[in-house]
Design a protein around this motif. Structure first.
Motif, PDB file in Angstrom:
ATOM      1  N   CYS A  69      -5.994  -6.094   0.819  1.00 57.41           N
ATOM      2  CA  CYS A  69      -5.868  -4.994  -0.084  1.00 57.41           C
ATOM      3  C   CYS A  69      -4.814  -5.348  -1.353  1.00 57.41           C
ATOM      4  CB  CYS A  69      -5.802  -3.829   0.388  1.00 57.41           C
ATOM      5  SG  CYS A  69      -4.305  -3.414   1.222  1.00 57.41           S
ATOM      6  N   ARG A 118      -7.042  -3.214   6.499  1.00 60.87           N
ATOM      7  CA  ARG A 118      -7.037  -3.529   4.908  1.00 60.87           C
ATOM      8  C   ARG A 118      -6.178  -4.580   4.477  1.00 60.87           C
ATOM      9  NH1 ARG A 118      -1.604   0.782   4.880  1.00 60.87           N
ATOM     10  NH2 ARG A 118      -0.222  -0.928   5.333  1.00 60.87           N
ATOM     11  N   SER A 135      -0.602  -6.763   2.220  1.00 57.13           N
ATOM     12  CA  SER A 135      -1.502  -5.633   2.907  1.00 57.13           C
ATOM     13  C   SER A 135      -0.570  -4.693   3.961  1.00 57.13           C
ATOM     14  CB  SER A 135      -2.836  -6.082   3.634  1.00 57.13           C
ATOM     15  OG  SER A 135      -2.527  -6.839   4.491  1.00 57.13           O
ATOM     16  N   PRO A 172       1.042  -1.280   0.130  1.00 56.79           N
ATOM     17  CA  PRO A 172       0.132   0.114  -0.242  1.00 56.79           C
ATOM     18  C   PRO A 172       0.828   1.047   0.115  1.00 56.79           C
ATOM     19  CG  PRO A 172      -1.030  -1.709   1.647  1.00 56.79           C
ATOM     20  CD  PRO A 172       0.354  -1.988   1.014  1.00 56.79           C
ATOM     21  N   ASP A 182      -1.169  -5.394   6.750  1.00 58.56           N
ATOM     22  CA  ASP A 182      -2.110  -4.882   7.470  1.00 58.56           C
ATOM     23  C   ASP A 182      -2.002  -4.997   9.276  1.00 58.56           C
ATOM     24  OD1 ASP A 182      -5.402  -4.570   8.437  1.00 58.56           O
ATOM     25  OD2 ASP A 182      -5.082  -6.423   9.089  1.00 58.56           O
TER      26      ASP A 182
END
Length: 277
Positions: free
Chosen positions: A258, A255, A245, A220, A247
């Motif tokens: 993602c 997320r 991600s 990301p 995350d």
């Protein structure tokens, strides 16, 4: 097949327990998920016990390294968690995390923040103290309005007034330790330009020469141009390109899923591992 190879739980600096991470992975439509808490494997058993049907668990960890005074992170998968040399280094890193956390809280108080060590320890809830725990405590104390505001030069960013360095492994040695423990290693998010450390092609080339197996590309925090450049470099060096991600639960906006890893790339990574699959 949807594969996320970089997630965190409350065992390190995520906000969700390992079992909840697994549940959310399934709800996000993932088929494969790795738990990669910082410098610890303590969440593996809970994650495995809570694994929903149809979801494959990848045992992992994000290993703290240091290169020329900068923090570098290495994702490790499928290694033997009882390997003596790797275990000894993890114990040293974890002890350094606690010492660093206390020192950062002291600096914050000297700078006028009302944050306390007790607040940070309560938020960490038994996990080793990390900067995200301190950032959440700073929000609670009214020092900043959001955790993102803590990770600046004003406070606990990489060059921040309250930042304290800590012990980290030499990356080349970390790659070797993971390999000797039967695992595979992937350089985590090397091109996060906002609030992260950026490592150039030469660093990646050097690590590839020491046995690095892959590089995280679809993250990301990576811009499209950086992803394209990393893909070209990975192909040139024979590295597996992954997507994840990173995350951290509520801290990162929940997320999970993602970003994902191509199934063929995942199979290449698994084929290189000789550890506890």
């Amino acid at each position: 097949m949807r594969i996320d190879l970089h997630t965190h739980s409350s065992v390190s600096d995520g906000t969700r327990p390992p079992a909840e991470v697994m549940r959310r992975a399934a709800l996000a439509g993932l088929d494969v998920v790795a738990l990669t808490d910082h410098d610890t494997t303590r969440g593996w058993d809970e994650a495995r016990a809570a694994l929903p049907g149809g979801l494959t668990f990848v045992p992992g960890m994000e290993l703290s390294c240091e290169l020329d005074g900068r923090s570098l992170h290495l994702l490790a998968y499928y290694f033997d968690p009882d390997d003596p040399e790797l275990s000894a280094e993890l114990a040293r890193i974890q002890e350094a995390r606690d010492t660093r956390g206390r020192a950062m809280v002291e600096r914050l108080r000297e700078l006028g923040s009302s944050v306390t060590l007790e607040q940070v320890e309560r938020i960490a809830d038994g996990a080793r103290i990390g900067r995200p725990h301190i950032a959440r405590a700073m929000v609670e104390a009214g020092t900043v309005a959001s955790p993102d505001e803590a990770f600046t030069e004003e406070w606990i960013g990489g060059d921040g007034r309250a930042y304290v360095t800590r012990y980290g492994l030499d990356p080349a040695r970390a790659v070797r330790l993971v390999r000797d423990a039967g695992g595979v290693s992937v350089l985590a998010h090397p091109r996060v330009r906002r609030g992260g450390e950026v490592f150039d092609d030469e660093v990646i080339r050097t690590l590839a020469g020491t046995g690095l197996d892959g590089v995280e590309i679809d993250h990301p925090g990576h811009e499209p141009d950086d992803r394209d450049a990393l893909r070209v470099l990975a192909a040139e060096l024979g590295l597996v390109g992954t997507g994840s991600s990173d995350d951290h639960g509520e801290l990162s906006g929940d997320r999970i899923g993602c970003e994902t890893t191509d199934p063929e790339a995942f199979e290449r990574l698994v084929a290189r591992a000789g550890g506890a699959r």
